[in-house]
Design a protein around this motif. Structure first.
Motif, PDB file in Angstrom:
ATOM      1  N   LEU A  82     -11.947 -21.901 -14.263  1.00 43.73           N
ATOM      2  CA  LEU A  82     -12.632 -23.158 -14.603  1.00 43.73           C
ATOM      3  C   LEU A  82     -12.435 -23.507 -16.080  1.00 43.73           C
ATOM      4  CD1 LEU A  82     -16.005 -22.783 -12.645  1.00 43.73           C
ATOM      5  CD2 LEU A  82     -14.061 -24.259 -12.083  1.00 43.73           C
ATOM      6  N   ALA A  83     -12.430 -22.475 -16.939  1.00 41.68           N
ATOM      7  CA  ALA A  83     -12.215 -22.713 -18.369  1.00 41.68           C
ATOM      8  C   ALA A  83     -10.830 -23.294 -18.618  1.00 41.68           C
ATOM      9  CB  ALA A  83     -12.388 -21.415 -19.149  1.00 41.68           C
ATOM     10  N   PHE A  84      -9.841 -22.836 -17.849  1.00 44.58           N
ATOM     11  CA  PHE A  84      -8.480 -23.374 -17.991  1.00 44.58           C
ATOM     12  C   PHE A  84      -8.393 -24.804 -17.461  1.00 44.58           C
ATOM     13  CE2 PHE A  84      -4.190 -24.078 -16.302  1.00 44.58           C
ATOM     14  CZ  PHE A  84      -3.444 -23.889 -17.459  1.00 44.58           C
ATOM     15  N   VAL A  85      -9.039 -25.052 -16.323  1.00 44.88           N
ATOM     16  CA  VAL A  85      -8.979 -26.380 -15.695  1.00 44.88           C
ATOM     17  C   VAL A  85      -9.734 -27.413 -16.529  1.00 44.88           C
ATOM     18  CG1 VAL A  85      -9.642 -27.731 -13.666  1.00 44.88           C
ATOM     19  CG2 VAL A  85      -8.665 -25.436 -13.378  1.00 44.88           C
ATOM     20  N   PHE A  86     -10.901 -27.012 -17.053  1.00 42.62           N
ATOM     21  CA  PHE A  86     -11.751 -27.951 -17.791  1.00 42.62           C
ATOM     22  C   PHE A  86     -11.721 -27.670 -19.297  1.00 42.62           C
ATOM     23  CE2 PHE A  86     -13.644 -27.664 -13.520  1.00 42.62           C
ATOM     24  CZ  PHE A  86     -13.611 -29.002 -13.158  1.00 42.62           C
ATOM     25  N   LYS A  87     -10.542 -27.356 -19.822  1.00 40.92           N
ATOM     26  CA  LYS A  87     -10.440 -26.997 -21.233  1.00 40.92           C
ATOM     27  C   LYS A  87     -10.787 -28.157 -22.162  1.00 40.92           C
ATOM     28  CE  LYS A  87      -5.397 -27.532 -20.955  1.00 40.92           C
ATOM     29  NZ  LYS A  87      -4.104 -26.825 -21.116  1.00 40.92           N
ATOM     30  N   ASP A  88     -10.510 -29.398 -21.726  1.00 40.46           N
ATOM     31  CA  ASP A  88     -10.869 -30.556 -22.554  1.00 40.46           C
ATOM     32  C   ASP A  88     -12.385 -30.702 -22.647  1.00 40.46           C
ATOM     33  OD1 ASP A  88      -8.237 -31.201 -23.052  1.00 40.46           O
ATOM     34  OD2 ASP A  88      -8.068 -32.534 -21.318  1.00 40.46           O
ATOM     35  N   TRP A  89     -13.075 -30.444 -21.526  1.00 43.15           N
ATOM     36  CA  TRP A  89     -14.544 -30.513 -21.534  1.00 43.15           C
ATOM     37  C   TRP A  89     -15.115 -29.431 -22.436  1.00 43.15           C
ATOM     38  CZ3 TRP A  89     -18.349 -27.014 -20.016  1.00 43.15           C
ATOM     39  CH2 TRP A  89     -19.638 -27.524 -19.917  1.00 43.15           C
ATOM     40  N   ILE A  90     -14.501 -28.242 -22.403  1.00 41.37           N
ATOM     41  CA  ILE A  90     -14.961 -27.153 -23.252  1.00 41.37           C
ATOM     42  C   ILE A  90     -14.752 -27.497 -24.719  1.00 41.37           C
ATOM     43  CG2 ILE A  90     -14.496 -24.756 -23.924  1.00 41.37           C
ATOM     44  CD1 ILE A  90     -13.927 -24.158 -20.998  1.00 41.37           C
ATOM     45  N   LYS A  91     -13.633 -28.159 -25.013  1.00 39.90           N
ATOM     46  CA  LYS A  91     -13.367 -28.585 -26.385  1.00 39.90           C
ATOM     47  C   LYS A  91     -14.437 -29.572 -26.854  1.00 39.90           C
ATOM     48  CE  LYS A  91      -9.111 -29.701 -27.356  1.00 39.90           C
ATOM     49  NZ  LYS A  91      -7.874 -30.506 -27.517  1.00 39.90           N
ATOM     50  N   ASP A  92     -14.811 -30.505 -25.976  1.00 36.12           N
ATOM     51  CA  ASP A  92     -15.856 -31.479 -26.311  1.00 36.12           C
ATOM     52  C   ASP A  92     -17.200 -30.787 -26.542  1.00 36.12           C
ATOM     53  OD1 ASP A  92     -14.034 -33.518 -26.071  1.00 36.12           O
ATOM     54  OD2 ASP A  92     -14.594 -34.028 -24.003  1.00 36.12           O
ATOM     55  N   GLN A  93     -17.493 -29.780 -25.706  1.00 41.43           N
ATOM     56  CA  GLN A  93     -18.753 -29.046 -25.854  1.00 41.43           C
ATOM     57  C   GLN A  93     -18.763 -28.234 -27.146  1.00 41.43           C
ATOM     58  OE1 GLN A  93     -21.525 -29.343 -23.809  1.00 41.43           O
ATOM     59  NE2 GLN A  93     -20.229 -31.013 -23.046  1.00 41.43           N
ATOM     60  N   LEU A  94     -17.614 -27.681 -27.522  1.00 41.23           N
ATOM     61  CA  LEU A  94     -17.509 -26.935 -28.773  1.00 41.23           C
ATOM     62  C   LEU A  94     -17.716 -27.875 -29.958  1.00 41.23           C
ATOM     63  CD1 LEU A  94     -16.914 -24.243 -30.171  1.00 41.23           C
ATOM     64  CD2 LEU A  94     -14.476 -24.792 -30.059  1.00 41.23           C
ATOM     65  N   ASN A  95     -17.138 -29.069 -29.859  1.00 38.66           N
ATOM     66  CA  ASN A  95     -17.314 -30.085 -30.887  1.00 38.66           C
ATOM     67  C   ASN A  95     -18.791 -30.458 -31.019  1.00 38.66           C
ATOM     68  OD1 ASN A  95     -16.865 -32.218 -32.713  1.00 38.66           O
ATOM     69  ND2 ASN A  95     -16.545 -33.685 -31.051  1.00 38.66           N
TER      70      ASN A  95
END
Length: 261
Positions: free
Chosen positions: A104-117
């Motif tokens: 899931l982290a690989f598939v939704f990496k853009d969402w994770i980037k937004d959450q990190l931001n």
């Protein structure tokens, strides 16, 4: 004599038994360290989990690890097949959850980037509110040689560092000292090196501070250390699979001995 002959053919391996015991001692120690870290750290001030106190998350995860370690230790020492099966099944579930999380982290990496931001920006706003948070941000910016989530202007989100005309702070239009580029000749840290730095043109700022954001620097660190990160994950996964196989092997030995009685 018959009993002796049966046991000669079917014996519970002491090596496997005590290896599982030692394996689960690590679970116990890890769970205690995890819970202690969660209780002693002021995590509520540096994380936002939708109203959920992250200390409870630490305690739940630590509690699960403790129960799992307890089941494995007692199951191995007492040759209790129920506890050993409980241990191997739950270890398998944890392995499956970790695998799912990785996919899931690989598939939704853009969402994770937004959450990190979002995470970094929320903590920038509260930078001066908590000393633990302040130290965490300073360590992160120094270690990755970055400033803000995507750049130094993210510090406009903080009431002490923003560039608005009504800001009376001496740190107005500045950045924390951890954003500053390090001079090897300086033995003492200049905590005022970031004052008024964002009032300068962008072309001059890079001579004084790290202008890259922490999110892209984190991505770069992952790419540079991909082998190390992958090796750690694979090592943990293999350790879990090894623990499951040992537990199942011990269960088979115990059941074979009981069947021979």
């Amino acid at each position: 004599i018959m009993s002796g002959n049966h046991y000669k053919g079917h014996e519970v391996s002491c090596c496997i038994k005590y290896f599982i015991f030692g394996f689960n001692i690590l679970f116990w120690v890890s769970s205690c360290a995890w819970v202690t870290c969660g209780v002693l750290s002021n995590l509520s001030s540096i994380t936002d989990l939708g109203g959920l106190d992250p200390v409870w998350l630490f305690m739940v995860v630590g509690g699960v690890m403790f129960i799992l370690g307890f089941a494995g230790c007692i199951g191995a020492l007492r040759e209790n097949t129920f506890l050993l099966k409980f241990f191997s099944v739950f270890l398998g579930i944890i392995f499956f959850l970790e695998l799912t999380t990785g996919v899931l982290a690989f598939v939704f990496k853009d969402w994770i980037k937004d959450q990190l931001n979002l995470f970094i920006n929320n903590n920038i706003r509260a930078y001066r509110d908590d000393i633990d948070l302040q130290n965490l941000i300073d360590f992160t910016q120094e270690y990755w040689e970055c400033c803000g989530a995507f750049g130094a202007d993210d510090w406009n989100l903080n009431i002490y560092f923003n560039c608005t005309d009504g800001n009376p702070s001496r740190e107005k239009c500045g950045v924390p000292f951890s954003c500053c580029t390090k001079d090897p000749a300086e033995d003492v840290i200049n905590t005022q090196c970031g004052y008024d730095i964002r009032a300068k043109p962008d072309s001059e700022q890079k001579d004084y501070i790290n202008v890259k954001g922490c999110v892209p620097q984190f991505e770069k660190w992952l790419q540079d250390n991909l082998t190390l990160v992958a090796g750690i994950f694979i090592g943990v996964a293999l350790l879990q699979i090894f623990g499951i196989c040992l537990a199942q092997n011990l269960v088979s030995d115990i059941e074979a001995v009981r069947a021979s009685w």
